[in-house]
Scaffold this motif. Structure first.
Motif, PDB file in Angstrom:
ATOM      1  N   ILE A 127       0.895  -1.348  -0.070  1.00  0.00           N
ATOM      2  CA  ILE A 127       0.036   0.142  -0.081  1.00  0.00           C
ATOM      3  C   ILE A 127       0.739   1.232   0.032  1.00  0.00           C
ATOM      4  N   GLY A 128       2.087   1.221   0.600  1.00  0.00           N
ATOM      5  CA  GLY A 128       3.018   2.336   0.532  1.00  0.00           C
ATOM      6  C   GLY A 128       3.235   2.866  -0.701  1.00  0.00           C
ATOM      7  N   GLN A 129       3.221   2.111  -1.797  1.00  0.00           N
ATOM      8  CA  GLN A 129       3.561   2.398  -3.094  1.00  0.00           C
ATOM      9  C   GLN A 129       2.526   3.414  -3.988  1.00  0.00           C
ATOM     10  N   TYR A 130       1.418   3.360  -3.148  1.00  0.00           N
ATOM     11  CA  TYR A 130       0.263   4.399  -3.748  1.00  0.00           C
ATOM     12  C   TYR A 130       0.234   5.478  -2.943  1.00  0.00           C
ATOM     13  N   CYS A 131       1.362   5.914  -2.266  1.00  0.00           N
ATOM     14  CA  CYS A 131       1.408   7.181  -1.218  1.00  0.00           C
ATOM     15  C   CYS A 131       2.702   7.696  -1.557  1.00  0.00           C
ATOM     16  N   LEU A 132       2.499   9.046  -2.155  1.00  0.00           N
ATOM     17  CA  LEU A 132       3.994   9.568  -2.288  1.00  0.00           C
ATOM     18  C   LEU A 132       4.781  10.055  -1.338  1.00  0.00           C
ATOM     19  N   GLY A 133       3.960  10.434   0.110  1.00  0.00           N
ATOM     20  CA  GLY A 133       4.775  10.700   0.897  1.00  0.00           C
ATOM     21  C   GLY A 133       5.453   9.535   1.505  1.00  0.00           C
ATOM     22  N   ALA A 134       4.849   8.172   1.548  1.00  0.00           N
ATOM     23  CA  ALA A 134       5.599   7.083   2.013  1.00  0.00           C
ATOM     24  C   ALA A 134       6.799   6.543   1.061  1.00  0.00           C
ATOM     25  N   SER A 146       3.118  20.170  -3.697  1.00  0.00           N
ATOM     26  CA  SER A 146       2.651  20.875  -4.716  1.00  0.00           C
ATOM     27  C   SER A 146       1.388  21.714  -4.360  1.00  0.00           C
ATOM     28  N   GLN A 147       1.679  23.122  -4.515  1.00  0.00           N
ATOM     29  CA  GLN A 147       0.654  24.166  -4.197  1.00  0.00           C
ATOM     30  C   GLN A 147      -0.575  23.967  -4.877  1.00  0.00           C
ATOM     31  N   THR A 152      -5.279  13.649  -5.565  1.00  0.00           N
ATOM     32  CA  THR A 152      -4.828  13.050  -4.586  1.00  0.00           C
ATOM     33  C   THR A 152      -3.513  12.370  -4.366  1.00  0.00           C
ATOM     34  N   LEU A 153      -3.200  11.933  -5.344  1.00  0.00           N
ATOM     35  CA  LEU A 153      -1.976  11.159  -5.483  1.00  0.00           C
ATOM     36  C   LEU A 153      -0.879  12.226  -5.188  1.00  0.00           C
ATOM     37  N   ALA A 483       7.056  10.294  -9.690  1.00  0.00           N
ATOM     38  CA  ALA A 483       7.195  11.581  -9.082  1.00  0.00           C
ATOM     39  C   ALA A 483       8.482  11.426  -8.347  1.00  0.00           C
ATOM     40  N   VAL A 484       8.720  10.299  -7.637  1.00  0.00           N
ATOM     41  CA  VAL A 484       9.726   9.936  -6.537  1.00  0.00           C
ATOM     42  C   VAL A 484      11.050  10.148  -7.357  1.00  0.00           C
TER      43      VAL A 484
END
Length: 510
Positions: A127-134, A146-147, A152-153, A483-484
């Motif tokens: 599930i962490g692979q679907y979260c940009l912060g993680a 991003s401003q 939501t990604l 993005a990462v």
């Protein structure tokens, strides 16, 4: 008509809590004729280990006119995208609790339901692979959010690791520049009104008297005003939280600090590791019922790969809270109000919310009991909900290799937490309350990280074609990964905006 407005506030104790309160209240009341005095003694040390934060700290100091870069530079800070939990399920296991959302909702149904269906079919990634912060944290990358996030990604947040002593100095500088008066000295006596026990003044060891109308106790564990003077009482939570001691030590830094706090499960508790630019903060939170101090010290030192800057410092505590956060004309903040182990970096956040409650329910000299009751109710509920979130980690951990972890697994938990867990297990539902620090994405991170899954997903998910859903999830994963890969490393970000890593300066500070 008499004027009952508060004209003087006395803050007892400096450190992080005292100076945060002084700076924030002075800025909030900057146009009002309210004198704010802070009394502290340079002879009395502070705990100073609250060096990891959650994103609310950034809103706090921005309200004081400080930028992220101001604070990073002033405190030898680094960026924090979340917390990595290692070995909590088994040796070698790891997951990250990020400050960010997971995936995208579809048709009003939470992402975790879609993910759960695909997971059951063997077609979903972690599930962490679907979260940009993680994912940024896992790759030790960092960029600011991003401003105007396109979806939501792209939504995540961040906090700071900082030197708590340097942060307190920054708060002091800000407060004094705005007009807060600092008084140096040890408090020898506290004077109370004979008729009702309200605090009138504090007397210093040299005989000076500091009078006030509202007192804020930031004196740490001893609770000089709230407990030693007003005998407020303490609610002990050691029946649920078994750790009662900690060892804290600093070690030399590295030129490539991680963008997350590292929390490692040990035999009888857990070890924190907090990266700063000039050093690491390390510590072991443990239960004295399951390990003695010497063995705990040896276990801690064995996990620290760099040179220690001094001997580990012992800290003893009782988990819990004051029975009243506000008693008579005294409000307690920080360690004076209670203590919850810093597993989720909530110590400073609870100071922030305490200050906000003072602003929202600021009294007059009549000290209306209804206002005080509302403050205490709000504080109690917030403390209890943070408590439950911390207990969840111990209850859900899958380790059973030591007596401590078996005890945690088998222990009773508060009914409020049991209700939340069962609601998620039965329907994937998140129970939400007012006055709660951790939102559904955080609960999802811990549930998923520890393998607590709903019995089934929302049936509305079956409206979508399974193959199409699998493709959607894979596209989300690829977008996050792209993005990462485009983000700079954490160290590159720090060097660009805060200057280069200077090993010679680090050696001097060591």
């Amino acid at each position: 008509m008499s004027d009952n407005r508060i004209k003087s506030i006395v803050i007892v104790g400096g450190g992080t809590a005292g100076w945060m309160a002084a700076a924030s209240l002075r800025r909030h009341f900057h146009k009002l004729p309210i004198d704010i005095t802070l009394v502290e003694s340079a002879e009395i040390g502070t705990i100073g280990v609250g060096e990891a934060t959650i994103p609310t700290i950034r809103r706090f100091y921005q309200a004081l006119g400080l930028t992220d870069l101001d604070v990073l530079k002033a405190t030898q800070g680094t960026c924090k995208l979340g917390i990595q939990f290692r070995d909590w399920n088994a040796p070698g296991s790891s997951f990250i609790h990020p400050f960010g959302l997971y995936g995208q909702e579809l048709r009003g149904v939470g992402f975790h339901h879609y993910w759960l269906k695909m997971r059951q079919a063997g077609k979903a990634a972690d599930i962490g692979q679907y979260c940009l912060g993680a994912s940024l944290a896992a790759g030790n990358r960092f960029t600011t959010p991003s401003q105007n996030p396109p979806s939501t990604l792209s939504i995540f947040d961040w906090a700071l690791h900082f030197d708590a002593g340097l942060f307190a100095q920054l708060m002091r500088k800000t407060a004094e520049a705005d007009g807060v008066t600092r008084v140096e000295g040890n408090i020898a006596k506290v004077h109370q009104r004979a008729e009702d026990g309200f605090i009138e003044s504090v007397e210093l060891s040299d005989g000076r008297i500091v009078e006030g109308e509202l007192f804020i106790d930031c004196s740490g564990f001893r609770g000089l005003l709230i407990e030693q003077t007003l005998k407020t009482g303490y609610e002990d939570w050691s029946q649920w939280l078994f750790c009662d001691r900690a060892l804290a030590v600093q070690s030399v830094g590295t030129p490539d600090p991680p963008s997350y706090t590292d929390v490692l499960a040990l035999s009888s508790g857990w070890r924190w590791r907090i990266p700063l630019r000039h050093r690491f903060g390390n510590g072991y939170v443990y239960s004295s019922r399951f390990i003695d101090d010497d063995a705990a010290k040896a276990e801690l030192v064995a996990t620290i790969p760099d040179r220690l800057l001094f001997e580990p410092r012992p800290i003893r505590f009782t988990p819990g809270r004051r029975k009243k956060t506000w008693n008579k004309n005294c409000v307690s903040l920080g360690l004076a109000s209670g203590f919850l182990e810093p597993l989720e970096s909530t110590s400073i956040a609870l100071i922030e919310t305490g200050i906000e409650k003072i602003k929202q329910l600021f009294p007059d000299r009549r000290f209306d009991p209804r206002v005080i009751d509302e403050f205490n109710d709000w504080s109690q509920r917030e403390f209890e909900r943070v408590r439950d979130f911390i207990i969840l980690h111990y209850k859900a951990a899958q380790r059973a290799d030591t007596p401590f972890w078996r005890h945690c697994r088998d222990a009773e938990i508060p009914d409020t937490l049991a209700h939340k867990i069962e609601s998620f297990r039965s329907r994937g539902h998140f129970i939400r309350y007012r006055w709660e620090m951790f939102q559904p994405a955080s609960w999802l991170a811990i549930y998923a990280g520890f393998g607590i899954m709903p019995e089934d997903y929302d049936p509305a998910v079956d409206v979508l074609d399974a193959d199409g859903l699998a493709r959607s999830l894979e596209e989300m994963r690829r977008n996050v990964q792209a993005a990462v890969e485009s983000a700079p490393t954490h160290q590159d970000f720090l060097e660009r905006f805060c200057g280069p890593y200077l090993p010679d300066a680090v050696k001097e500070m060591a």
